[in-house]
Design a protein around this motif. Structure first.
Motif, PDB file in Angstrom:
ATOM      1  N   LEU A 199      60.441  53.718  16.221  1.00  0.00           N
ATOM      2  CA  LEU A 199      58.987  53.327  16.869  1.00  0.00           C
ATOM      3  C   LEU A 199      58.143  53.390  15.711  1.00  0.00           C
ATOM      4  CD1 LEU A 199      58.790  55.633  19.866  1.00  0.00           C
ATOM      5  CD2 LEU A 199      58.969  53.159  19.859  1.00  0.00           C
ATOM      6  N   GLY A 200      58.400  53.891  14.484  1.00  0.00           N
ATOM      7  CA  GLY A 200      57.254  53.762  13.252  1.00  0.00           C
ATOM      8  C   GLY A 200      56.239  54.794  13.747  1.00  0.00           C
ATOM      9  N   VAL A 233      52.637  53.258  24.346  1.00  0.00           N
ATOM     10  CA  VAL A 233      53.039  52.282  23.242  1.00  0.00           C
ATOM     11  C   VAL A 233      53.738  51.290  23.322  1.00  0.00           C
ATOM     12  CG1 VAL A 233      52.112  53.998  21.502  1.00  0.00           C
ATOM     13  CG2 VAL A 233      54.386  53.727  22.029  1.00  0.00           C
ATOM     14  N   ALA A 234      53.940  50.120  22.410  1.00  0.00           N
ATOM     15  CA  ALA A 234      54.769  49.119  22.506  1.00  0.00           C
ATOM     16  C   ALA A 234      56.237  49.342  21.972  1.00  0.00           C
ATOM     17  CB  ALA A 234      54.138  47.687  22.044  1.00  0.00           C
ATOM     18  N   GLY A 235      57.264  48.573  22.617  1.00  0.00           N
ATOM     19  CA  GLY A 235      58.500  48.606  22.024  1.00  0.00           C
ATOM     20  C   GLY A 235      59.444  49.830  22.560  1.00  0.00           C
ATOM     21  N   VAL A 236      58.851  50.665  23.311  1.00  0.00           N
ATOM     22  CA  VAL A 236      59.767  51.727  23.865  1.00  0.00           C
ATOM     23  C   VAL A 236      60.630  51.429  24.744  1.00  0.00           C
ATOM     24  CG1 VAL A 236      59.638  54.147  24.808  1.00  0.00           C
ATOM     25  CG2 VAL A 236      57.938  53.404  23.384  1.00  0.00           C
ATOM     26  N   PRO A 237      62.084  51.700  24.549  1.00  0.00           N
ATOM     27  CA  PRO A 237      63.128  51.401  25.519  1.00  0.00           C
ATOM     28  C   PRO A 237      62.963  51.901  27.109  1.00  0.00           C
ATOM     29  CG  PRO A 237      64.123  51.935  23.512  1.00  0.00           C
ATOM     30  CD  PRO A 237      62.713  52.285  23.246  1.00  0.00           C
ATOM     31  N   VAL A 238      63.004  51.117  28.168  1.00  0.00           N
ATOM     32  CA  VAL A 238      62.779  51.670  29.309  1.00  0.00           C
ATOM     33  C   VAL A 238      63.948  51.810  30.025  1.00  0.00           C
ATOM     34  CG1 VAL A 238      61.590  51.360  31.508  1.00  0.00           C
ATOM     35  CG2 VAL A 238      60.296  50.764  29.378  1.00  0.00           C
ATOM     36  N   LEU A 271      64.278  68.182  25.844  1.00  0.00           N
ATOM     37  CA  LEU A 271      63.332  67.964  24.529  1.00  0.00           C
ATOM     38  C   LEU A 271      62.662  66.726  24.734  1.00  0.00           C
ATOM     39  CD1 LEU A 271      62.530  68.918  21.872  1.00  0.00           C
ATOM     40  CD2 LEU A 271      64.394  67.654  20.936  1.00  0.00           C
ATOM     41  N   VAL A 272      61.255  66.553  24.695  1.00  0.00           N
ATOM     42  CA  VAL A 272      60.877  65.323  24.688  1.00  0.00           C
ATOM     43  C   VAL A 272      59.775  65.232  23.419  1.00  0.00           C
ATOM     44  CG1 VAL A 272      60.736  65.238  27.237  1.00  0.00           C
ATOM     45  CG2 VAL A 272      58.702  66.224  25.918  1.00  0.00           C
ATOM     46  N   GLY A 273      59.308  64.255  23.206  1.00  0.00           N
ATOM     47  CA  GLY A 273      58.316  63.789  22.015  1.00  0.00           C
ATOM     48  C   GLY A 273      57.213  63.153  22.565  1.00  0.00           C
ATOM     49  N   VAL A 274      55.883  63.760  21.923  1.00  0.00           N
ATOM     50  CA  VAL A 274      54.684  63.073  22.471  1.00  0.00           C
ATOM     51  C   VAL A 274      54.204  62.297  21.018  1.00  0.00           C
ATOM     52  CG1 VAL A 274      52.198  63.335  23.315  1.00  0.00           C
ATOM     53  CG2 VAL A 274      54.139  64.809  24.135  1.00  0.00           C
ATOM     54  N   VAL A 275      53.914  60.794  21.636  1.00  0.00           N
ATOM     55  CA  VAL A 275      53.471  60.114  20.341  1.00  0.00           C
ATOM     56  C   VAL A 275      52.178  60.446  20.121  1.00  0.00           C
ATOM     57  CG1 VAL A 275      53.042  57.781  19.669  1.00  0.00           C
ATOM     58  CG2 VAL A 275      54.989  58.071  21.251  1.00  0.00           C
TER      59      VAL A 275
END
Length: 313
Positions: free
Chosen positions: A132-133, A255-260, A290-294
């Protein structure tokens, strides 16, 4: 001459010429000579080829041998008792060590799958940040349940002290999880994309066509999303990948580009004159951990942040 009532005085002669000591002194020379002759005769008899004394020796061995064996058998337990006690203590110590080792191995086996999955999730989260950068704040899901008017939410163990605020995108190593609804100092509530009242901008990766994703409220293996395409003439193919569309800077809720997920079927909505695609989400919402918050890069946090290059800060 003085006479003794009870025998003669020592050295006194009784007139017979016999030894006053009664023969109890030194053996006579004849006796010694006889014993020497007897020994010499036995040696000569036993030294020949016939070994005349062997039958006698064998007979004596047959009589004495069993007695010696019985005596040795009876005495052996007492002789070997110290060694036996020492060996028994050593065996007990080895058994205790093996039991402890087995218990440790059993415990490791019980948790090995769990530890392996958590490690894979962490590695996947690092890969997601790189792909995702964007920087991610890692957090654990600590609660599942409805929140106010929303029926599909989870609680994570990170809040404002970790740099979180409402309307931040939440992902895991598989794809899009949802967005932050509200935060406290140490926790946050996350709205899942499968909630019926959740709307997410989606894009078919192959054709770049836009649409809106809505949840159905299911969390298990049957969880599905509906993608309503803006262009009713566009018909996505089965297996097409759907990603989010939004801001690359994270200023919008997603955010853009996250796979759904991927397209599993397509149908027409006559009433709404549009194409709808059924999406099978990549994330298993029934097993979230485990999750990650952008967050923006450089966000101050009470925990390590996974930067866009995969490093921890």
């Amino acid at each position: 001459m003085t006479r003794r009532r009870w025998g003669l005085a020592p050295g006194e002669d009784d007139g017979t010429g016999a030894d006053p000591s009664g023969g109890r002194g030194t053996p006579s020379r004849a006796l010694v000579a006889g014993l020497l002759m007897a020994c010499a005769s036995l040696m000569v008899l036993d030294h020949g080829e016939d070994r005349l004394l062997d039958p006698a020796r064998q007979a004596l061995g047959e009589v004495v041998g069993p007695a010696q064996s019985a005596t040795a058998s009876a005495v052996r337990p007492f002789v070997e008792l110290p060694d036996w006690l020492e060996d028994k203590d050593a065996a007990r110590a080895r058994l205790a060590a093996l039991e402890a080792e087995n218990a440790e191995l059993r415990a490791e086996m019980r948790t090995s799958d769990y530890d392996r999955n958590r490690l894979a999730e962490l590695e996947g989260l690092t890969s997601a940040a790189v792909d995702l950068g964007l920087a991610l704040v890692p957090a654990r899901v600590v609660g599942v349940g409805p929140s106010q008017s929303f029926s599909s939410t989870v609680t994570i163990d990170a809040g404002s002290e970790a740099g979180l605020r409402p309307d931040l995108t939440v992902v895991n190593n598989d794809g899009l999880v949802g967005r932050v609804l509200r935060v406290t100092a140490t926790t946050a509530t996350v709205l899942l994309v499968v909630d019926p009242d959740s709307t997410v901008g989606g894009r078919v990766a192959r054709s770049m066509e836009l649409g809106f994703l809505k949840g159905r409220g299911d969390l298990g293996g049957g969880a599905r999303l509906d993608l309503e395409l803006l262009d009713e003439t566009v018909v996505p193919d089965q297996g097409d990948t759907v990603v989010t569309w939004g801001s690359r800077t994270g200023t919008s809720p997603y955010v853009a580009g996250v796979p759904v997920g991927e397209v599993v079927s397509v149908y027409n909505s006559v009433r709404e004159t549009s194409q709808r695609a059924v999406i099978d989400p990549y994330v298993d919402f029934a097993s979230l951990d485990l999750v990650g918050v952008v967050v923006p890069s450089g966000t101050r946090s009470d925990r390590a942040v996974v930067e866009a290059d995969g490093s921890l800060r």
